[in-house]
Design an enzyme around this catalytic site. Structure first.
Site, PDB file in Angstrom:
ATOM      1  N   LYS A  67     -43.935 120.501  38.701  1.00  0.00           N
ATOM      2  CA  LYS A  67     -43.480 119.116  38.875  1.00  0.00           C
ATOM      3  C   LYS A  67     -42.892 118.843  40.266  1.00  0.00           C
ATOM      4  O   LYS A  67     -43.124 117.794  40.850  1.00  0.00           O
ATOM      5  CB  LYS A  67     -42.460 118.745  37.788  1.00  0.00           C
ATOM      6  CG  LYS A  67     -43.089 118.641  36.395  1.00  0.00           C
ATOM      7  CD  LYS A  67     -42.072 118.166  35.369  1.00  0.00           C
ATOM      8  CE  LYS A  67     -42.695 118.150  33.983  1.00  0.00           C
ATOM      9  NZ  LYS A  67     -41.764 117.619  32.970  1.00  0.00           N
ATOM     10  N   ASN A  88     -44.535 113.969  36.925  1.00  0.00           N
ATOM     11  CA  ASN A  88     -45.242 114.467  35.732  1.00  0.00           C
ATOM     12  C   ASN A  88     -46.533 113.710  35.464  1.00  0.00           C
ATOM     13  O   ASN A  88     -47.300 114.095  34.584  1.00  0.00           O
ATOM     14  CB  ASN A  88     -44.332 114.446  34.488  1.00  0.00           C
ATOM     15  CG  ASN A  88     -44.184 113.055  33.909  1.00  0.00           C
ATOM     16  OD1 ASN A  88     -44.354 112.057  34.610  1.00  0.00           O
ATOM     17  ND2 ASN A  88     -43.863 112.965  32.638  1.00  0.00           N
ATOM     18  N   ASP A 103     -40.715 111.047  32.232  1.00  0.00           N
ATOM     19  CA  ASP A 103     -39.900 111.821  31.285  1.00  0.00           C
ATOM     20  C   ASP A 103     -38.683 111.020  30.793  1.00  0.00           C
ATOM     21  O   ASP A 103     -38.365 111.024  29.606  1.00  0.00           O
ATOM     22  CB  ASP A 103     -39.440 113.136  31.914  1.00  0.00           C
ATOM     23  CG  ASP A 103     -40.571 114.147  32.030  1.00  0.00           C
ATOM     24  OD1 ASP A 103     -41.498 114.099  31.193  1.00  0.00           O
ATOM     25  OD2 ASP A 103     -40.543 114.984  32.948  1.00  0.00           O
ATOM     26  N   GLY A 129     -26.534 120.804  29.962  1.00  0.00           N
ATOM     27  CA  GLY A 129     -27.606 121.310  30.805  1.00  0.00           C
ATOM     28  C   GLY A 129     -27.590 120.695  32.190  1.00  0.00           C
ATOM     29  O   GLY A 129     -26.859 119.721  32.439  1.00  0.00           O
ATOM     30  N   ALA A 130     -28.369 121.270  33.082  1.00  0.00           N
ATOM     31  CA  ALA A 130     -28.479 120.724  34.442  1.00  0.00           C
ATOM     32  C   ALA A 130     -29.824 121.114  35.055  1.00  0.00           C
ATOM     33  O   ALA A 130     -29.925 121.364  36.250  1.00  0.00           O
ATOM     34  CB  ALA A 130     -27.321 121.218  35.319  1.00  0.00           C
ATOM     35  N   ALA A 133     -35.161 118.604  33.174  1.00  0.00           N
ATOM     36  CA  ALA A 133     -35.136 117.597  32.112  1.00  0.00           C
ATOM     37  C   ALA A 133     -33.836 116.792  32.164  1.00  0.00           C
ATOM     38  O   ALA A 133     -33.830 115.580  31.962  1.00  0.00           O
ATOM     39  CB  ALA A 133     -35.268 118.270  30.754  1.00  0.00           C
ATOM     40  N   ARG A 154     -23.640 125.623  31.764  1.00  0.00           N
ATOM     41  CA  ARG A 154     -23.113 126.992  31.883  1.00  0.00           C
ATOM     42  C   ARG A 154     -22.774 127.301  33.341  1.00  0.00           C
ATOM     43  O   ARG A 154     -21.709 127.826  33.644  1.00  0.00           O
ATOM     44  CB  ARG A 154     -24.167 127.966  31.341  1.00  0.00           C
ATOM     45  CG  ARG A 154     -23.802 129.423  31.440  1.00  0.00           C
ATOM     46  CD  ARG A 154     -24.904 130.272  30.864  1.00  0.00           C
ATOM     47  NE  ARG A 154     -26.188 130.058  31.552  1.00  0.00           N
ATOM     48  CZ  ARG A 154     -27.301 130.680  31.236  1.00  0.00           C
ATOM     49  NH1 ARG A 154     -27.340 131.535  30.238  1.00  0.00           N
ATOM     50  NH2 ARG A 154     -28.413 130.434  31.902  1.00  0.00           N
TER      51      ARG A 154
HETATM   52  P1  ATR Z   1     -35.888 122.773  33.169  1.00  0.00           P
HETATM   53  O1  ATR Z   1     -36.035 122.477  34.618  1.00  0.00           O
HETATM   54  O2  ATR Z   1     -37.196 122.910  32.452  1.00  0.00           O
HETATM   55  O3  ATR Z   1     -34.965 121.825  32.460  1.00  0.00           O
HETATM   56  P2  ATR Z   1     -34.181 124.994  33.862  1.00  0.00           P
HETATM   57  O4  ATR Z   1     -34.022 124.464  35.211  1.00  0.00           O
HETATM   58  O5  ATR Z   1     -34.497 126.430  33.730  1.00  0.00           O
HETATM   59  O6  ATR Z   1     -35.292 124.248  33.027  1.00  0.00           O
HETATM   60  O7  ATR Z   1     -32.866 124.632  33.032  1.00  0.00           O
HETATM   61  C1  ATR Z   1     -32.550 125.236  31.852  1.00  0.00           C
HETATM   62  C2  ATR Z   1     -31.178 124.741  31.401  1.00  0.00           C
HETATM   63  O8  ATR Z   1     -30.843 125.455  30.214  1.00  0.00           O
HETATM   64  C3  ATR Z   1     -30.070 125.011  32.395  1.00  0.00           C
HETATM   65  O9  ATR Z   1     -29.112 123.997  32.289  1.00  0.00           O
HETATM   66  C4  ATR Z   1     -29.522 126.347  31.919  1.00  0.00           C
HETATM   67  O10 ATR Z   1     -28.185 126.608  32.308  1.00  0.00           O
HETATM   68  P3  ATR Z   1     -27.870 127.315  33.732  1.00  0.00           P
HETATM   69  O11 ATR Z   1     -27.998 126.256  34.775  1.00  0.00           O
HETATM   70  O12 ATR Z   1     -26.490 127.834  33.586  1.00  0.00           O
HETATM   71  O13 ATR Z   1     -28.898 128.409  33.878  1.00  0.00           O
HETATM   72  C5  ATR Z   1     -29.603 126.147  30.424  1.00  0.00           C
HETATM   73  N1  ATR Z   1     -29.609 127.411  29.676  1.00  0.00           N
HETATM   74  C6  ATR Z   1     -30.663 128.232  29.463  1.00  0.00           C
HETATM   75  N2  ATR Z   1     -30.302 129.286  28.708  1.00  0.00           N
HETATM   76  C7  ATR Z   1     -28.987 129.127  28.434  1.00  0.00           C
HETATM   77  C8  ATR Z   1     -28.002 129.893  27.694  1.00  0.00           C
HETATM   78  N3  ATR Z   1     -28.329 131.039  27.068  1.00  0.00           N
HETATM   79  N4  ATR Z   1     -26.737 129.422  27.625  1.00  0.00           N
HETATM   80  C9  ATR Z   1     -26.405 128.272  28.241  1.00  0.00           C
HETATM   81  N5  ATR Z   1     -27.264 127.512  28.960  1.00  0.00           N
HETATM   82  C10 ATR Z   1     -28.538 127.928  29.052  1.00  0.00           C
END
Ligand code: ATR
Length: 281
Positions: A67, A88, A103, A129-130, A133, A154
């Site tokens: 993307k 996308n 999205d 999350g960050a 998405a 996290r």
């Molecule tokens: P995408 O771009 O597809 O949304 P990504 O950038 O890998 O995917 O983001 C995954 C999200 O899930 C992140 O917010 C990640 O937190 P971190 O920024 O701390 O990595 C979160 N995530 C994935 N596994 C996790 C876990 N076991 N506990 C807490 N947060 C998690």
């Protein structure tokens, strides 16, 4: 001439975009149209995009992990893709290929369809999350007039970077360990992480502090009811599952390519669920 559209990803076997778009092609009787999947590794992505039109494609969807690369490779973007720096949906326009991002549209359209009484402007939204998405959802919620976006991730620095990069006007970052505080007075809780997927961990956050009028939703749709949604339902909170976001994000692309605005129906939802091996009760 056959109008071809494809979804480009790596891997791509699990993409349900062909199922969705070919369903609509049949349903609306679109002649000489086909939607394919294209497995393209990152090193070949830019060349694929460049050659798309010469292979007979009038457009494409772009999925993980391309993307951001699609944004960088394309010269033209709509406002949303430009803000998110991620694409996308690729559309042929008179000026050339244009990158769009649907999205966030899909996220909002899903809430409108499944929780029509819920109003974005009524209170703060909490985003867990960050990632990519989260960015699309945060921008869309801001556009819908959500008064405050509370972001809990996290890795705190990623949440800060997201808020700064998108220039979110009313963002507050909360510590992961302090997530429950973010629920006070909230109007929406969204899980935008992969937590809750089969095999991943669960969102463990206690929902005790979430007001009774709040809506809880998840972008994870395998399983359809994640642990978070189940706990919210048990607390009698309104919930919306993530499948509709996948279905609705496909609507603007289909309309741009084929000139028909398709509908997200129970029939389409059942088709995708059946493909996932789920029969909805
Ligand atoms: P995408 O771009 O597809 O949304 P990504 O950038 O890998 O995917 O983001 C995954 C999200 O899930 C992140 O917010 C990640 O937190 P971190 O920024 O701390 O990595 C979160 N995530 C994935 N596994 C996790 C876990 N076991 N506990 C807490 N947060 C998690």
């Amino acid at each position: 001439m056959i109008r071809k559209v494809c979804v480009i990803g790596w891997p791509i076997t699990h993409s349900r975009s062909p199922l969705i778009h070919n369903f609509w092609i049949r349903k609306y009787g679109v002649q000489n149209a086909v939607y394919e999947r294209l497995a393209v590794p990152p090193e070949d992505f830019v060349a694929t995009l460049r050659d798309l039109a010469s292979w007979g494609f009038i457009g494409a969807n772009v999925t993980v992990p391309h993307k951001e690369a699609a944004f960088a490779a394309l010269q033209f973007h709509d406002e949303t893709a430009a803000r998110l720096k991620a694409v996308n949906t690729v559309v042929t326009t008179p000026r050339g290929l244009e990158g769009r991002n649907t999205d966030g549209y899909g996220f909002i359209a899903n809430l409108r369809e499944r929780a029509p009484m819920w109003l974005p402007s009524r209170g703060p939204a909490v985003l867990i999350g960050a990632g990519g998405a989260t960015r699309a959802i945060a921008a869309a919620l801001e556009s819908e007039g959500v008064p405050e976006l509370r972001i809990v991730n996290r890795t705190r620095s990623r949440a800060e970077a997201l808020a700064a990069d998108l220039r979110l006007r009313h963002a507050r970052i909360f510590e992961w360990d302090d997530a429950e505080t973010a629920l006070d007075g909230a109007n929406l809780l969204v899980n935008t992480t992969t937590l809750g997927m089969k095999g991943a961990g669960e969102v463990e956050l206690s929902l005790e502090r979430l007001p009774g009028a709040a809506l809880v939703t998840d972008i994870v749709y395998t399983p359809l009811e994640t642990g978070l949604l189940r706990r919210a339902r048990e607390r009698r909170l309104a919930t919306v599952d993530g499948l509709g976001m996948l279905l609705h994000q496909a609507v603007p692309g289909f309309e741009a390519w084929f000139g028909i605005r398709p509908q997200v129906t129970a029939e389409l939802r059942a088709l995708v669920l059946a493909d996932m091996g789920i029969v909805e009760s």
